[in-house]
Design a protein around this motif. Structure first.
Motif, mmCIF file in Angstrom:
data_model
loop_
_atom_site.group_PDB
_atom_site.id
_atom_site.type_symbol
_atom_site.label_atom_id
_atom_site.label_comp_id
_atom_site.label_asym_id
_atom_site.label_seq_id
_atom_site.Cartn_x
_atom_site.Cartn_y
_atom_site.Cartn_z
ATOM 1 N N PHE A 66 0.814 -1.205 0.000
ATOM 2 C CA PHE A 66 0.000 0.000 0.000
ATOM 3 C C PHE A 66 0.853 1.262 0.000
ATOM 4 O O PHE A 66 0.481 2.271 -0.622
ATOM 5 N N ASP A 67 1.974 1.234 0.678
ATOM 6 C CA ASP A 67 2.823 2.423 0.764
ATOM 7 C C ASP A 67 3.405 2.826 -0.588
ATOM 8 O O ASP A 67 3.823 3.976 -0.746
ATOM 9 N N ASP A 68 3.439 1.919 -1.549
ATOM 10 C CA ASP A 68 4.071 2.180 -2.836
ATOM 11 C C ASP A 68 3.087 2.483 -3.954
ATOM 12 O O ASP A 68 3.498 2.643 -5.107
ATOM 13 N N ILE A 69 1.802 2.556 -3.652
ATOM 14 C CA ILE A 69 0.815 2.745 -4.703
ATOM 15 C C ILE A 69 0.071 4.067 -4.541
ATOM 16 O O ILE A 69 -0.066 4.599 -3.439
ATOM 17 N N ILE A 70 -0.389 4.560 -5.684
ATOM 18 C CA ILE A 70 -1.243 5.738 -5.721
ATOM 19 C C ILE A 70 -2.691 5.289 -5.569
ATOM 20 O O ILE A 70 -3.117 4.323 -6.195
ATOM 21 N N MET A 71 -3.444 5.990 -4.748
ATOM 22 C CA MET A 71 -4.865 5.732 -4.599
ATOM 23 C C MET A 71 -5.645 6.910 -5.173
ATOM 24 O O MET A 71 -5.280 8.074 -4.946
ATOM 25 N N ALA A 72 -6.706 6.596 -5.889
ATOM 26 C CA ALA A 72 -7.461 7.633 -6.582
ATOM 27 C C ALA A 72 -8.951 7.353 -6.512
ATOM 28 O O ALA A 72 -9.387 6.213 -6.311
ATOM 29 N N TRP A 73 -9.725 8.410 -6.695
ATOM 30 C CA TRP A 73 -11.177 8.319 -6.810
ATOM 31 C C TRP A 73 -11.605 8.789 -8.186
ATOM 32 O O TRP A 73 -11.170 9.845 -8.671
ATOM 33 N N PHE A 74 -12.470 8.009 -8.814
ATOM 34 C CA PHE A 74 -13.113 8.352 -10.068
ATOM 35 C C PHE A 74 -14.622 8.317 -9.866
ATOM 36 O O PHE A 74 -15.117 7.731 -8.904
ATOM 37 N N ARG A 75 -15.341 8.924 -10.790
ATOM 38 C CA ARG A 75 -16.796 8.831 -10.750
ATOM 39 C C ARG A 75 -17.350 8.790 -12.163
ATOM 40 O O ARG A 75 -16.733 9.289 -13.101
ATOM 41 N N GLN A 76 -18.529 8.197 -12.294
ATOM 42 C CA GLN A 76 -19.187 8.086 -13.587
ATOM 43 C C GLN A 76 -20.653 8.464 -13.425
ATOM 44 O O GLN A 76 -21.460 7.648 -12.959
ATOM 45 N N PRO A 77 -21.021 9.688 -13.811
ATOM 46 C CA PRO A 77 -22.429 10.075 -13.789
ATOM 47 C C PRO A 77 -23.219 9.321 -14.850
ATOM 48 O O PRO A 77 -22.637 8.805 -15.821
#
Length: 124
Positions: free
Chosen positions: A29-40
Motif C-alpha cells: 500500500f505504501d508504494d501505490i497511488i490511490m485515486a477516486w473516479f466517478r461516472q455520472p
C-alpha cells in the motif's frame, strides 16, 4: 494485483455531506497511488482526486474546494470527504490503485486495480 473495496455511498440531500472509504489489500500500500473516479449517468468515467503515499494530492476542478481526500497507510485505507453536494455529483464512485509517474493527470488507464463502485445520489 491489489484488491480494492469501496463503501459509504448513499442518498443525500443537496448541500449535505458523505464520506467514502476504500480499503486495499494484496499489495504494498505504501508504494501505490490511490485515486477516486466517478461516472455520472450517461457520461464517461472522470478522475476526481488522487493521493500518494507521502500525501501529495491532486483534485479535479469539478470538486476542488468541496471534496477532501486523505490516506491512512496504517489501515491501507483512503477516504473521500464530500461536502456541499450537488445533484450533478450523482454518480457511481470508484476507488482505484496504481503505480505511475503521471498519476496527477488522473488518467483512467494509469490505474489497473478497481473497486466495484459505490453509488452516490444527491437529491434536490
Amino acid at each position: 494485483q491489489v484488491q480494492v473495496v469501496e463503501s459509504g455511498g448513499g442518498l443525500v440531500q443537496e448541500g449535505g455531506s458523505l464520506r467514502l472509504s476504500c480499503t486495499a489489500s494484496g499489495g504494498n500500500f505504501d508504494d501505490i497511488i490511490m485515486a477516486w473516479f466517478r461516472q455520472p449517468p450517461g457520461k464517461k468515467r472522470e478522475g476526481i482526486s488522487a493521493i500518494s503515499r507521502s500525501n501529495s494530492i491532486v483534485y479535479a476542478d469539478s470538486v476542488k474546494g468541496r471534496f477532501t481526500i486523505s490516506r491512512s497507510n496504517a489501515k491501507n485505507t483512503v477516504y473521500l470527504e464530500m461536502n456541499s453536494l450537488k445533484p450533478e455529483d450523482t454518480a457511481m464512485y470508484y476507488c482505484a490503485a496504481g503505480k505511475t509517474a503521471s498519476w496527477r493527470l488522473l488518467r483512467e488507464n494509469d490505474y489497473l486495480d478497481w473497486g466495484q463502485g459505490t453509488q452516490v445520489t444527491v437529491s434536490s
